[in-house]
Design a protein around this motif. Structure first.
Motif, PDB file in Angstrom:
ATOM      1  N   GLY A  10       0.853  -1.194   0.000  1.00 17.73           N
ATOM      2  CA  GLY A  10       0.000   0.000   0.000  1.00 17.73           C
ATOM      3  C   GLY A  10       0.891   1.247   0.000  1.00 17.73           C
ATOM      4  N   LEU A  11       0.289   2.377   0.291  1.00 19.74           N
ATOM      5  CA  LEU A  11       1.062   3.633   0.298  1.00 19.74           C
ATOM      6  C   LEU A  11       2.183   3.565   1.320  1.00 19.74           C
ATOM      7  CD1 LEU A  11      -1.858   6.201  -0.086  1.00 19.74           C
ATOM      8  CD2 LEU A  11      -0.154   5.553  -1.797  1.00 19.74           C
ATOM      9  N   ALA A  12       1.947   2.878   2.453  1.00 24.52           N
ATOM     10  CA  ALA A  12       2.974   2.816   3.502  1.00 24.52           C
ATOM     11  C   ALA A  12       4.161   1.971   3.048  1.00 24.52           C
ATOM     12  CB  ALA A  12       2.372   2.248   4.784  1.00 24.52           C
ATOM     13  N   GLY A  77       0.601 -11.446  -4.161  1.00 25.41           N
ATOM     14  CA  GLY A  77      -0.137 -12.692  -3.937  1.00 25.41           C
ATOM     15  C   GLY A  77       0.556 -13.606  -2.939  1.00 25.41           C
ATOM     16  N   THR A  78       1.309 -13.018  -2.005  1.00 29.36           N
ATOM     17  CA  THR A  78       2.114 -13.807  -1.062  1.00 29.36           C
ATOM     18  C   THR A  78       1.757 -13.390   0.359  1.00 29.36           C
ATOM     19  OG1 THR A  78       3.882 -13.815  -2.700  1.00 29.36           O
ATOM     20  CG2 THR A  78       4.495 -14.411  -0.447  1.00 29.36           C
ATOM     21  N   ARG A  79       1.091 -14.262   1.069  1.00 27.96           N
ATOM     22  CA  ARG A  79       0.632 -13.903   2.425  1.00 27.96           C
ATOM     23  C   ARG A  79       1.629 -14.370   3.474  1.00 27.96           C
ATOM     24  NH1 ARG A  79      -3.758 -11.993   4.687  1.00 27.96           N
ATOM     25  NH2 ARG A  79      -4.870 -11.969   2.714  1.00 27.96           N
ATOM     26  N   PRO A 240      -7.092  -1.613  12.603  1.00 27.43           N
ATOM     27  CA  PRO A 240      -5.743  -2.024  12.190  1.00 27.43           C
ATOM     28  C   PRO A 240      -5.577  -3.542  12.186  1.00 27.43           C
ATOM     29  CG  PRO A 240      -5.620  -0.205  13.727  1.00 27.43           C
ATOM     30  CD  PRO A 240      -7.071  -0.612  13.669  1.00 27.43           C
ATOM     31  N   LYS A 241      -4.823  -4.038  11.227  1.00 28.73           N
ATOM     32  CA  LYS A 241      -4.553  -5.486  11.175  1.00 28.73           C
ATOM     33  C   LYS A 241      -3.509  -5.813  12.230  1.00 28.73           C
ATOM     34  CE  LYS A 241      -5.609  -6.953   6.504  1.00 28.73           C
ATOM     35  NZ  LYS A 241      -5.500  -6.132   5.295  1.00 28.73           N
ATOM     36  N   LEU A 242      -3.900  -6.592  13.215  1.00 25.10           N
ATOM     37  CA  LEU A 242      -3.012  -6.848  14.360  1.00 25.10           C
ATOM     38  C   LEU A 242      -2.616  -8.311  14.515  1.00 25.10           C
ATOM     39  CD1 LEU A 242      -4.804  -4.662  17.088  1.00 25.10           C
ATOM     40  CD2 LEU A 242      -2.873  -4.045  15.634  1.00 25.10           C
ATOM     41  N   LEU A 283      -3.612   7.302  12.918  1.00 26.63           N
ATOM     42  CA  LEU A 283      -3.942   8.325  11.912  1.00 26.63           C
ATOM     43  C   LEU A 283      -3.984   7.664  10.534  1.00 26.63           C
ATOM     44  CD1 LEU A 283      -1.611  11.190  13.232  1.00 26.63           C
ATOM     45  CD2 LEU A 283      -4.094  11.075  13.445  1.00 26.63           C
ATOM     46  N   PRO A 284      -5.123   7.091  10.155  1.00 31.81           N
ATOM     47  CA  PRO A 284      -5.198   6.344   8.894  1.00 31.81           C
ATOM     48  C   PRO A 284      -5.404   7.252   7.682  1.00 31.81           C
ATOM     49  CG  PRO A 284      -7.282   6.169  10.044  1.00 31.81           C
ATOM     50  CD  PRO A 284      -6.414   7.059  10.881  1.00 31.81           C
ATOM     51  N   PHE A 285      -4.418   8.095   7.436  1.00 31.73           N
ATOM     52  CA  PHE A 285      -4.501   9.059   6.333  1.00 31.73           C
ATOM     53  C   PHE A 285      -3.172   9.109   5.583  1.00 31.73           C
ATOM     54  CE2 PHE A 285      -7.388  10.689   9.631  1.00 31.73           C
ATOM     55  CZ  PHE A 285      -8.585  10.553   8.929  1.00 31.73           C
ATOM     56  N   VAL A 286      -3.212   9.727   4.398  1.00 32.38           N
ATOM     57  CA  VAL A 286      -2.036   9.733   3.530  1.00 32.38           C
ATOM     58  C   VAL A 286      -0.889  10.581   4.100  1.00 32.38           C
ATOM     59  CG1 VAL A 286      -1.203  10.388   1.249  1.00 32.38           C
ATOM     60  CG2 VAL A 286      -3.449   9.315   1.482  1.00 32.38           C
ATOM     61  N   MET A 287      -1.185  11.766   4.588  1.00 32.02           N
ATOM     62  CA  MET A 287      -0.091  12.656   5.028  1.00 32.02           C
ATOM     63  C   MET A 287       0.749  12.049   6.157  1.00 32.02           C
ATOM     64  SD  MET A 287       0.241  15.140   3.086  1.00 32.02           S
ATOM     65  CE  MET A 287       1.390  16.123   4.033  1.00 32.02           C
ATOM     66  N   PRO A 288       0.116  11.471   7.188  1.00 34.67           N
ATOM     67  CA  PRO A 288       0.952  10.822   8.218  1.00 34.67           C
ATOM     68  C   PRO A 288       1.818   9.703   7.641  1.00 34.67           C
ATOM     69  CG  PRO A 288      -1.327  11.037   8.964  1.00 34.67           C
ATOM     70  CD  PRO A 288      -1.310  11.453   7.537  1.00 34.67           C
ATOM     71  N   VAL A 316     -11.870  16.339   2.578  1.00 36.49           N
ATOM     72  CA  VAL A 316     -12.930  15.346   2.360  1.00 36.49           C
ATOM     73  C   VAL A 316     -13.416  15.520   0.922  1.00 36.49           C
ATOM     74  CG1 VAL A 316     -15.137  14.447   3.215  1.00 36.49           C
ATOM     75  CG2 VAL A 316     -13.567  15.609   4.791  1.00 36.49           C
ATOM     76  N   LYS A 317     -13.415  14.424   0.145  1.00 36.00           N
ATOM     77  CA  LYS A 317     -13.700  14.545  -1.293  1.00 36.00           C
ATOM     78  C   LYS A 317     -15.217  14.523  -1.533  1.00 36.00           C
ATOM     79  CE  LYS A 317     -10.989  11.013  -2.305  1.00 36.00           C
ATOM     80  NZ  LYS A 317     -10.558  10.599  -0.960  1.00 36.00           N
ATOM     81  N   THR A 318     -15.851  15.600  -1.081  1.00 35.08           N
ATOM     82  CA  THR A 318     -17.284  15.792  -1.318  1.00 35.08           C
ATOM     83  C   THR A 318     -17.453  17.112  -2.075  1.00 35.08           C
ATOM     84  OG1 THR A 318     -17.349  16.737   0.912  1.00 35.08           O
ATOM     85  CG2 THR A 318     -18.188  14.504   0.668  1.00 35.08           C
TER      86      THR A 318
END
Ligand SMILES: Cc1cc2nc3c(=O)[nH]c(=O)nc-3n(C[C@H](O)[C@H](O)[C@H](O)COP(=O)(O)OP(=O)(O)OC[C@H]3O[C@@H](n4cnc5c(N)ncnc54)[C@H](O)[C@@H]3O)c2cc1C
Length: 382
Positions: A10-12, A77-79, A240-242, A283-288, A316-318
């Motif tokens: 992902g982005l991270a 495709g590799t878990r 969060p996936k823990l 902080l589940p956002f792009v900037m952090p 917010v994309k509204t």
């Protein structure tokens, strides 16, 4: 020499690799992901429909292209099934992959409500490109969408799908949209502007059940109302996936616990992005993520670097009601001052001594975002 291993594309994950490669082209790097490994901008998932973009157009690079750019081995495709911190290794089923340093960029899962009814298993969530492809396939030739949750993602989908010609219902237990981010005045403005473009709101109630109804579904609400829909999308929040971290004995709280250097409780294991709790902050956002990736890239390259977060307003994309929020820190002392007129709502959160600690802007007030952001304290100072 064992490679640096990053779990997650992902982005991270990918941005950490990019930042590392700015400083170090040589250390072997392996990036493993359970998904397809395409590089894409996740925020586009809630704004692609009205602009006519197909899911496959959102993927900006294939995993092969990313491998080339990053001088890395990318394994889509590799878990990863387990982490053995004592052995400095991850397990991929029967395979063992040793690491010199490990980065957990595992993301989060959409929270799923237990919903009654014989169509409950048809309720969709969208948190990655694969989910989005399924959602768009379900929408093919259909018109009505029920969205559970009037948070950021729910409101963005409501705007995008309505602008793209769908008939959209939004359900939330709160009396207003974005109840954790906007004051009642701002929430009312957003509600009204989205209603103006056609969104039907069911606020202050919850979903009692989702049942099959002819070729579609029927959503029953706790307030006794019901309506027919073709597709149901749940967007009630992220967790969060823990599991991997917990099973490996790493410290976890709401997220995987990390310090300012994004170091977990185990040596040479780091975490960032939606899975990580940085100094108590989720902080589940792009900037952090971009700030954390920069710091972690330097740390992995041998220059230990603490993460710093400036004020990071979220757009917010509204487009029906431009909205930008920068919430005050949890528990901050102060109060909201709100100015509302026909075209704007400006809510400023000030401390008892008058310092600006947060804001929520709608409509034309969003033009003040840059000036106001300069007044805000950093989220994590250096
Ligand atoms: C619809 C939507 C719109 C958004 N809009 C905005 C916005 O406008 N602005 C903003 O700031 N933020 C927005 N966000 C939030 C932002 O997109 C996320 O914070 C960010 O993309 C999360 O990136 P990540 O890399 O942490 O997680 P993810 O992108 O979820 O990546 C997690 C990776 O980990 C991999 N993985 C997990 N477990 C394993 C395993 N066991 N083995 C191998 N791989 C594994 C996955 O396959 C995936 O590659 C939005 C989110 C959504 C869902």
């Amino acid at each position: 020499m064992n490679p640096i291993v990053i779990i997650g594309t992902g982005l991270a994950g990918y941005n950490t690799a990019k930042e590392l490669r700015k400083l170090d082209r040589d250390t072997p790097l392996v990036i493993v992901a359970a998904d397809s490994g395409h590089f894409y901008s996740k925020p586009m998932l809630s704004s692609a429909f009205a602009s006519g973009k197909a899911p496959e157009q959102l993927a900006m690079n294939t995993p092969e292209q990313m491998a080339g750019q990053l001088a890395a081995t990318v394994r889509p495709g590799t878990r990863v099934t387990a982490i053995d911190t004592a052995a400095h290794a991850v397990r991929i089923g029967e395979e063992t992959l040793e690491y010199s340093k490990l980065v957990l960029a595992l993301g989060a899962d959409q929270i799923r409500l237990p919903i009654a009814g014989d169509a409950a298993d048809s309720v969709l969530t969208v948190n990655d490109l694969g989910d989005y492809s399924c959602f768009r396939a379900a929408l093919e030739g259909k018109r009505t969408v029920a969205i559970i949750g009037a948070g950021l993602i729910g409101c963005e989908f409501a705007n995008d799908l309505t602008a793209g010609g769908c008939s959209v219902h939004v359900i939330d237990v709160a009396p207003q949209p974005l109840s954790r981010l906007l004051t009642p005045e701002g929430g009312e403005m957003l509600r009204g502007k989205l209603a103006d473009i056609g969104v039907t709101w069911h606020l202050g109630t919850s979903v009692a059940g989702v049942d099959r109804d002819g070729t579609g579904m029927r959503v029953a609400l706790a307030n006794g109302e019901s309506f027919a829909t073709d597709v149901v999308l749940s967007a009630i929040g992220l967790r969060p996936k823990l599991d991997l971290a917990k099973a490996a004995g790493l410290a976890v709280n709401r997220g995987i616990v990390v310090d300012r250097q994004l170091q977990t409780s185990a040596p040479d294991v780091f975490a960032l992005g939606d899975c990580a709790e940085v100094c108590g902050l989720l902080l589940p956002f792009v900037m952090p993520i971009m700030n954390a990736a920069r710091a972690l890239g330097a740390t992995l390259a041998g220059k230990p670097t603490p993460v710093t977060y400036p004020a990071m307003p979220v757009l917010v994309k509204t487009p029906a009601c431009p909205t930008i929020v920068s919430p005050p820190a949890a528990g901050a002392e102060g109060k909201w001052e709100v100015v509302r007129d026909a075209g704007s709502c400006k809510a400023l959160f000030r401390s008892p001594d008058g310092r600006l600690l947060g804001f929520a802007l709608n409509g034309t007030a969003t033009a003040e975002r840059a000036a106001l952001a300069k007044e805000l304290p950093p989220v994590l100072a250096s």
